[in-house]
Design an enzyme around this catalytic site. Structure first.
Site, PDB file in Angstrom:
ATOM      1  N   ASN A 198     -13.077  -3.110   2.981  1.00  0.00           N
ATOM      2  CA  ASN A 198     -13.519  -2.056   3.186  1.00  0.00           C
ATOM      3  C   ASN A 198     -14.588  -1.611   1.417  1.00  0.00           C
ATOM      4  O   ASN A 198     -14.380  -2.516   0.660  1.00  0.00           O
ATOM      5  CB  ASN A 198     -13.060  -0.315   2.665  1.00  0.00           C
ATOM      6  N   HIS A 212     -10.409  -5.393  -3.484  1.00  0.00           N
ATOM      7  CA  HIS A 212      -9.037  -5.860  -2.392  1.00  0.00           C
ATOM      8  C   HIS A 212      -9.075  -5.995  -1.114  1.00  0.00           C
ATOM      9  O   HIS A 212     -10.397  -5.148   0.285  1.00  0.00           O
ATOM     10  CB  HIS A 212      -8.430  -4.576  -2.708  1.00  0.00           C
ATOM     11  N   ASP A 238       1.225  -1.773  -0.336  1.00  0.00           N
ATOM     12  CA  ASP A 238       0.335   0.124  -0.139  1.00  0.00           C
ATOM     13  C   ASP A 238       0.583   1.072   0.367  1.00  0.00           C
ATOM     14  O   ASP A 238       1.672   1.508   0.886  1.00  0.00           O
ATOM     15  CB  ASP A 238      -1.188  -0.410   1.112  1.00  0.00           C
ATOM     16  N   ILE A 239       0.702   2.227  -1.032  1.00  0.00           N
ATOM     17  CA  ILE A 239       1.331   3.081  -0.941  1.00  0.00           C
ATOM     18  C   ILE A 239       0.992   4.288  -0.046  1.00  0.00           C
ATOM     19  O   ILE A 239       2.579   5.309   1.073  1.00  0.00           O
ATOM     20  CB  ILE A 239       0.608   4.188  -1.961  1.00  0.00           C
ATOM     21  N   VAL A 294     -11.065   3.026  -3.348  1.00  0.00           N
ATOM     22  CA  VAL A 294     -10.312   2.183  -4.548  1.00  0.00           C
ATOM     23  C   VAL A 294     -11.729   0.892  -5.192  1.00  0.00           C
ATOM     24  O   VAL A 294     -11.542   0.259  -3.942  1.00  0.00           O
ATOM     25  CB  VAL A 294      -9.690   1.903  -5.128  1.00  0.00           C
ATOM     26  N   HIS A 340      -6.670  -5.711   1.944  1.00  0.00           N
ATOM     27  CA  HIS A 340      -5.639  -5.497   2.795  1.00  0.00           C
ATOM     28  C   HIS A 340      -5.181  -6.328   4.507  1.00  0.00           C
ATOM     29  O   HIS A 340      -6.261  -6.685   4.732  1.00  0.00           O
ATOM     30  CB  HIS A 340      -6.457  -4.272   3.890  1.00  0.00           C
TER      31      HIS A 340
HETATM   32  P1  AMP Z   1      -9.743   1.534   0.111  1.00  0.00           P
HETATM   33  O1  AMP Z   1     -10.043   2.537   1.131  1.00  0.00           O
HETATM   34  O2  AMP Z   1      -9.745   0.306   1.063  1.00  0.00           O
HETATM   35  O3  AMP Z   1     -10.316   1.358  -0.762  1.00  0.00           O
HETATM   36  O4  AMP Z   1      -8.319   1.271   0.258  1.00  0.00           O
HETATM   37  C1  AMP Z   1      -7.776   1.557  -0.888  1.00  0.00           C
HETATM   38  C2  AMP Z   1      -5.965   1.603  -0.954  1.00  0.00           C
HETATM   39  O5  AMP Z   1      -5.205   1.795  -1.753  1.00  0.00           O
HETATM   40  C3  AMP Z   1      -5.150   2.581   0.127  1.00  0.00           C
HETATM   41  O6  AMP Z   1      -4.784   2.140   1.545  1.00  0.00           O
HETATM   42  C4  AMP Z   1      -4.099   3.401  -0.367  1.00  0.00           C
HETATM   43  O7  AMP Z   1      -3.511   3.659   0.235  1.00  0.00           O
HETATM   44  C5  AMP Z   1      -4.089   2.572  -1.215  1.00  0.00           C
HETATM   45  N1  AMP Z   1      -3.418   2.912  -2.771  1.00  0.00           N
HETATM   46  C6  AMP Z   1      -4.421   3.878  -4.026  1.00  0.00           C
HETATM   47  N2  AMP Z   1      -3.808   4.299  -4.859  1.00  0.00           N
HETATM   48  C7  AMP Z   1      -2.840   3.121  -4.675  1.00  0.00           C
HETATM   49  C8  AMP Z   1      -0.997   2.747  -5.591  1.00  0.00           C
HETATM   50  N3  AMP Z   1      -1.210   3.722  -6.535  1.00  0.00           N
HETATM   51  N4  AMP Z   1      -0.384   2.122  -4.819  1.00  0.00           N
HETATM   52  C9  AMP Z   1      -0.307   1.411  -3.767  1.00  0.00           C
HETATM   53  N5  AMP Z   1      -1.357   1.512  -3.154  1.00  0.00           N
HETATM   54  C10 AMP Z   1      -2.897   2.433  -3.760  1.00  0.00           C
END
Ligand code: AMP
Length: 116
Positions: free
Chosen positions: A89, A102, A32-33, A98, A104
């Site tokens: 989520n 996914h 995760d970024i 997103v 986590h």
């Molecule tokens: P959610 O809020 O459960 O949809 O999680 C989406 C996750 O994607 C968040 O924790 C972000 O930090 C992560 N995220 C968004 N863009 C990227 C990216 N380019 N590379 C890695 N993680 C990302």
């Protein structure tokens, strides 16, 4: 690519860089970024499924593979013994940001009690 507007589809396709930790024919996993713990991995199906609400019976094998990959990645990342948290989520109230399903995988420290 499944959805040309989806950031995770672009990561899976290699169009956006990521720190990959695992890949097989069904799944892709990367750091995760914005990590919330020393270990914070996102495990995503290569198939573009927007979220749990769009998960269909034909997708059920993917759920099993997500858990098997989580177990393997947790061991590889050294957090299997002390434990970790798996989070999916969903939607606005679930704070899904997103729209590509996914899991986590969060660990490497003792996490907060609160989930809400
Ligand atoms: P959610 O809020 O459960 O949809 O999680 C989406 C996750 O994607 C968040 O924790 C972000 O930090 C992560 N995220 C968004 N863009 C990227 C990216 N380019 N590379 C890695 N993680 C990302």
């Amino acid at each position: 690519m499944n959805d040309p507007d989806c950031i995770f589809c672009k990561i899976i396709a290699g169009e956006i860089p990521s720190s990959k930790v695992y890949e097989d024919e069904t799944l892709f996993a990367f750091k995760d970024i914005q990590p919330v713990a020393p270990v914070h991995i996102l495990i995503v199906p290569k198939k573009h499924i927007p979220g749990v609400n769009e998960f269909s019976p034909e997708d059920e094998p993917i759920a099993g593979k997500l858990f098997s990959a989580a177990r393997k990645i947790a061991a590889d990342q050294g957090v299997a013994g002390d434990g970790y948290r798996l989070v999916v989520n969903t939607g606005k109230h679930g704070r899904q940001s997103v729209d590509h399903l996914h899991l986590h995988l969060i660990g490497g420290k003792r996490l907060e009690v609160s989930l809400g």
